[in-house]
Design an enzyme around this catalytic site. Sequence first.
Site, mmCIF file in Angstrom:
data_model
loop_
_atom_site.group_PDB
_atom_site.id
_atom_site.type_symbol
_atom_site.label_atom_id
_atom_site.label_comp_id
_atom_site.label_asym_id
_atom_site.label_seq_id
_atom_site.Cartn_x
_atom_site.Cartn_y
_atom_site.Cartn_z
ATOM 1 N N PHE A 86 0.843 -1.192 0.000
ATOM 2 C CA PHE A 86 0.000 0.000 0.000
ATOM 3 C C PHE A 86 0.874 1.237 0.000
ATOM 4 C CE2 PHE A 86 -2.519 -3.273 2.076
ATOM 5 C CZ PHE A 86 -3.717 -3.184 1.381
ATOM 6 N N GLN A 119 10.285 1.530 2.790
ATOM 7 C CA GLN A 119 9.316 0.452 2.909
ATOM 8 C C GLN A 119 9.257 -0.016 4.356
ATOM 9 O OE1 GLN A 119 11.843 -1.830 0.191
ATOM 10 N NE2 GLN A 119 9.998 -2.282 -0.997
ATOM 11 N N ILE A 130 2.447 -7.577 4.741
ATOM 12 C CA ILE A 130 1.928 -6.286 4.319
ATOM 13 C C ILE A 130 3.126 -5.363 4.145
ATOM 14 C CG2 ILE A 130 0.439 -4.322 4.909
ATOM 15 C CD1 ILE A 130 -1.132 -6.971 4.799
ATOM 16 N N GLU A 131 3.137 -4.597 3.066
ATOM 17 C CA GLU A 131 4.158 -3.576 2.857
ATOM 18 C C GLU A 131 3.473 -2.226 2.781
ATOM 19 O OE1 GLU A 131 7.198 -1.817 -0.563
ATOM 20 O OE2 GLU A 131 6.133 -3.686 -0.957
ATOM 21 N N ILE A 132 4.067 -1.243 3.437
ATOM 22 C CA ILE A 132 3.641 0.144 3.299
ATOM 23 C C ILE A 132 4.844 0.877 2.728
ATOM 24 C CG2 ILE A 132 2.738 2.199 4.449
ATOM 25 C CD1 ILE A 132 0.857 -0.188 4.791
#
Length: 179
Positions: A86, A119, A130-132
Amino acid sequence: MKENVANPLHLKSLNHISLVCRSVEDAINFYKNTLGFLPIRRPGSFDFDGAWLFGFGVGIHLLQAEDPESLPKKSEINPKDGHISFQCESMGAVEKKLKDMGINYKRAMVEEGGIHVDQLFFHDPDGFMIEICNCDSLPVIPLAGEMARSCSRANLQLLQHQIHTGASSVEKYRESGIS
């Protein structure tokens, strides 16, 4: 419908990802309270437990595992694991929130041509990654024939138009009248 080699299945967008969970309830709480997804109505014709959530243009379909204890347990955060990513507005705000919530995460950085992308990786309750990131500044560079573009949504319509029509320049896009 005209055949399009660049889009042979006439795809429009990503609709949802589906995740098998130890506990649908725990997963709902995570995706709702940590990531901000909204639970939505799920068809009543399903004969198995699950839940649907929606946010940021994508759905997440949670499926209750038939044998929750048989699911692998992941504790190590490995950015090379399968994940969903995201884009965020503020990496600092995300990192602070993860710390406040006691969520274990791993930082990483990608550098390409002087452009730095930060990241943060962490797991949902079932170990799905989950990656932001702040990927907007990283250009999308086609392997052949097209010009570089940013990952930002501002350039998404242009890129999709060119893929669907085979347009090879910004001029053809602008001439089309799409804005």
